[in-house]
Design a protein around this motif. Sequence first.
Motif, mmCIF file in Angstrom:
data_model
loop_
_atom_site.group_PDB
_atom_site.id
_atom_site.type_symbol
_atom_site.label_atom_id
_atom_site.label_comp_id
_atom_site.label_asym_id
_atom_site.label_seq_id
_atom_site.Cartn_x
_atom_site.Cartn_y
_atom_site.Cartn_z
ATOM 1 N N ASP A 117 144.410 97.505 -46.791
ATOM 2 C CA ASP A 117 143.246 97.690 -48.143
ATOM 3 C C ASP A 117 143.841 96.938 -49.475
ATOM 4 O O ASP A 117 145.086 96.727 -49.531
ATOM 5 C CB ASP A 117 143.288 99.418 -48.050
ATOM 6 C CG ASP A 117 144.533 99.954 -48.529
ATOM 7 O OD1 ASP A 117 145.368 99.500 -49.202
ATOM 8 O OD2 ASP A 117 144.868 101.201 -47.647
ATOM 9 N N VAL A 118 142.891 97.116 -50.366
ATOM 10 C CA VAL A 118 143.223 96.150 -51.607
ATOM 11 C C VAL A 118 144.569 96.991 -52.379
ATOM 12 O O VAL A 118 145.477 96.235 -52.693
ATOM 13 C CB VAL A 118 141.883 96.298 -52.441
ATOM 14 C CG1 VAL A 118 142.216 95.763 -53.842
ATOM 15 C CG2 VAL A 118 140.994 95.405 -51.943
ATOM 16 N N PRO A 119 144.752 98.329 -52.541
ATOM 17 C CA PRO A 119 146.080 98.568 -53.030
ATOM 18 C C PRO A 119 147.279 98.450 -52.531
ATOM 19 O O PRO A 119 148.097 97.871 -53.301
ATOM 20 C CB PRO A 119 145.772 100.149 -53.364
ATOM 21 C CG PRO A 119 144.114 100.280 -53.104
ATOM 22 C CD PRO A 119 143.816 99.247 -52.252
ATOM 23 N N ALA A 120 147.305 98.592 -51.119
ATOM 24 C CA ALA A 120 148.281 98.254 -50.488
ATOM 25 C C ALA A 120 148.863 96.876 -50.376
ATOM 26 O O ALA A 120 149.883 96.303 -50.607
ATOM 27 C CB ALA A 120 148.230 98.517 -48.942
ATOM 28 N N VAL A 121 147.669 95.753 -50.238
ATOM 29 C CA VAL A 121 147.868 94.211 -50.436
ATOM 30 C C VAL A 121 148.493 94.288 -51.885
ATOM 31 O O VAL A 121 149.151 93.209 -51.967
ATOM 32 C CB VAL A 121 146.622 93.723 -49.820
ATOM 33 C CG1 VAL A 121 146.987 92.267 -50.167
ATOM 34 C CG2 VAL A 121 146.290 93.800 -48.581
ATOM 35 N N LYS A 122 147.996 94.696 -52.954
ATOM 36 C CA LYS A 122 148.451 94.309 -54.366
ATOM 37 C C LYS A 122 149.567 94.711 -54.497
ATOM 38 O O LYS A 122 150.356 93.879 -55.013
ATOM 39 C CB LYS A 122 147.283 95.227 -55.179
ATOM 40 C CG LYS A 122 147.493 94.699 -56.593
ATOM 41 C CD LYS A 122 146.551 95.405 -57.606
ATOM 42 C CE LYS A 122 146.672 94.981 -59.062
ATOM 43 N NZ LYS A 122 145.804 95.669 -59.972
ATOM 44 N N ARG A 123 150.068 95.916 -53.973
ATOM 45 C CA ARG A 123 151.494 96.245 -53.948
ATOM 46 C C ARG A 123 152.528 95.199 -53.177
ATOM 47 O O ARG A 123 153.558 94.831 -53.855
ATOM 48 C CB ARG A 123 151.868 97.489 -53.519
ATOM 49 C CG ARG A 123 151.346 98.768 -54.269
ATOM 50 C CD ARG A 123 151.960 100.022 -53.791
ATOM 51 N NE ARG A 123 151.574 100.301 -52.232
ATOM 52 C CZ ARG A 123 150.531 101.075 -51.631
ATOM 53 N NH1 ARG A 123 149.540 101.417 -52.638
ATOM 54 N NH2 ARG A 123 150.346 101.055 -50.705
ATOM 55 N N TYR A 124 151.977 94.678 -52.228
ATOM 56 C CA TYR A 124 152.850 93.675 -51.272
ATOM 57 C C TYR A 124 152.944 92.384 -52.068
ATOM 58 O O TYR A 124 154.075 91.963 -52.253
ATOM 59 C CB TYR A 124 152.175 93.502 -50.137
ATOM 60 C CG TYR A 124 152.704 92.203 -49.219
ATOM 61 C CD1 TYR A 124 154.138 92.353 -48.673
ATOM 62 C CD2 TYR A 124 152.113 91.279 -49.159
ATOM 63 C CE1 TYR A 124 154.682 91.175 -48.251
ATOM 64 C CE2 TYR A 124 152.492 89.995 -48.583
ATOM 65 C CZ TYR A 124 153.758 90.027 -48.011
ATOM 66 O OH TYR A 124 154.298 89.188 -47.455
ATOM 67 N N LEU A 125 151.833 91.813 -52.761
ATOM 68 C CA LEU A 125 151.686 90.862 -53.356
ATOM 69 C C LEU A 125 152.495 90.777 -54.514
ATOM 70 O O LEU A 125 153.135 89.808 -54.956
ATOM 71 C CB LEU A 125 150.213 90.185 -53.588
ATOM 72 C CG LEU A 125 149.380 89.747 -52.315
ATOM 73 C CD1 LEU A 125 148.179 89.507 -52.635
ATOM 74 C CD2 LEU A 125 150.060 88.681 -51.581
ATOM 75 N N LYS A 126 152.448 91.898 -55.320
ATOM 76 C CA LYS A 126 153.241 92.185 -56.508
ATOM 77 C C LYS A 126 154.723 91.921 -56.145
ATOM 78 O O LYS A 126 155.095 91.012 -57.072
ATOM 79 C CB LYS A 126 153.090 93.229 -57.067
ATOM 80 C CG LYS A 126 153.521 93.552 -58.592
ATOM 81 C CD LYS A 126 153.286 94.816 -59.112
ATOM 82 C CE LYS A 126 154.184 95.055 -60.522
ATOM 83 N NZ LYS A 126 153.896 96.415 -61.038
ATOM 84 N N GLU A 127 155.390 92.490 -55.266
ATOM 85 C CA GLU A 127 156.634 92.250 -55.012
ATOM 86 C C GLU A 127 157.059 91.110 -54.497
ATOM 87 O O GLU A 127 158.022 90.067 -54.839
ATOM 88 C CB GLU A 127 157.140 93.303 -53.741
ATOM 89 C CG GLU A 127 158.489 93.376 -53.544
ATOM 90 C CD GLU A 127 158.923 94.239 -52.638
ATOM 91 O OE1 GLU A 127 160.385 94.305 -52.348
ATOM 92 O OE2 GLU A 127 158.047 94.959 -52.001
#
Length: 337
Positions: A29-39
Motif C-alpha cells: 500500500d502507499v504508506p508502506a511503500v513510501k516508508r520503504y522508498l524514503k529509507e
Amino acid sequence: MQRPADHPNVLTGKVGVLVVNLGTPDSPDVPAVKRYLKEFLSDSRVVEIPKLIWQPILRGIILNTRPKKSAHAYSQVWSEDGSPLAAITKAQARALQDRLGDAVIVRHAMRYQSPAMAQELDALLAAGCERILVAPLYPHYSGATTASALDAVADWIKARRRLPALRTLPPYHDDPAYIGALHTQMAREMAALSFTPELLLLSYHGMPERTLFLGDPYHCHCRKTSRLLAERFAQSHPGLRIETTFQSRFGRAKWLEPATDTVLLEEAAKGTRSIAIAAPAFSADCLETLEELAIRGKEDFFEAGGTHFATLACLNAGPEGMDMLETLTRRELSGWI
C-alpha cells in the motif's frame, strides 16, 4: 568455573550467519511503500547527490508521486506469504539452517525496512554468537548494495559495547559454484519451455554510468558473469545467442547500457520472435523480476511484434541455489565450524 549467583546469564560459544537482502515494503500500500522508498532513497550510497540538493527533491516530489505507482506494481506480485523477496529470503535462511544444522544459527535481514539488520545482529549476539558471518546476497559488488549493507554493520558496531568476531561474504560473480548453479537451473528451465528461445537476455539491475568511472566494479562483475555463462552455454546450447542488458533506470542521469526495455523493442523490430530473459544479479525473485521483466517486459516485447517470451526464475531457494549458498557459506565459515 561457576559464575556468581548474581551474574546475568550470558550465552556464548555459538556461530551465527546473517543472510542479507535489499529490502521491501511491509505491505503493498502507499504508506508502506513510501516508508520503504524514503529509507532506501535517503541512503547516500544509493543516491550520490548532496543531501541539501537531493532531500527537497525526494520529499517534495518523488515521495509524493512514486509510491502510488510502486504500490500498484507491488500489488501485482504480492502473495499470501507477502513480498516475494521477503518470503524467498526467509526460505533461503531456513534452508541454509537445515543444511548447516546445529553448528550455526542462521537468521535473515533486510538492508531497508524489516527485519532490520541491527535487530537481527542483536538477536544473534543474544543467542550466544561470538562469531558471525554477514552474507549479503549480492553476487556483484556495488557501492549501492554490498557496501551499503556493510555500512549498516558498521553503524551497528559503533552503537554496541559487546561485539562478536565478524566476517563478510565477498562478491561471488565469477565463483564456479555460482556460475554452475545459474547454468544448470537456466538450462533446465529452458528445456521445459514450449518454444526454443532465439535469444537469452541476461538482465542486470542498472547503475548510473558515472559509478563505473568512479571505480565501482559492478559493471565489470556483471560482464564477467555473462561471459562465463556464455562459455557454458556454448557447450550445452550451441547457437544460442546471449546478450547483456541493464534494467530499472531511475532519474535523468545516464545509466549503464544497453537498457533492457530498449533492447526488447529493438529485438522485436529486428525480427526476433522468441526470447528467454534471466536476472543473474538477483538472488531472489522480486519486483524487478516478477513485475518489471515478467509483466511489463513481456507486454512490451509482444506489442513490438514478439510472439514467445519467458522469464527464468532466480536461484531462490531451489536446489541449485541452495547448493551454491551452502558451498559459499561453509567456505567462509572455515575454521569456525
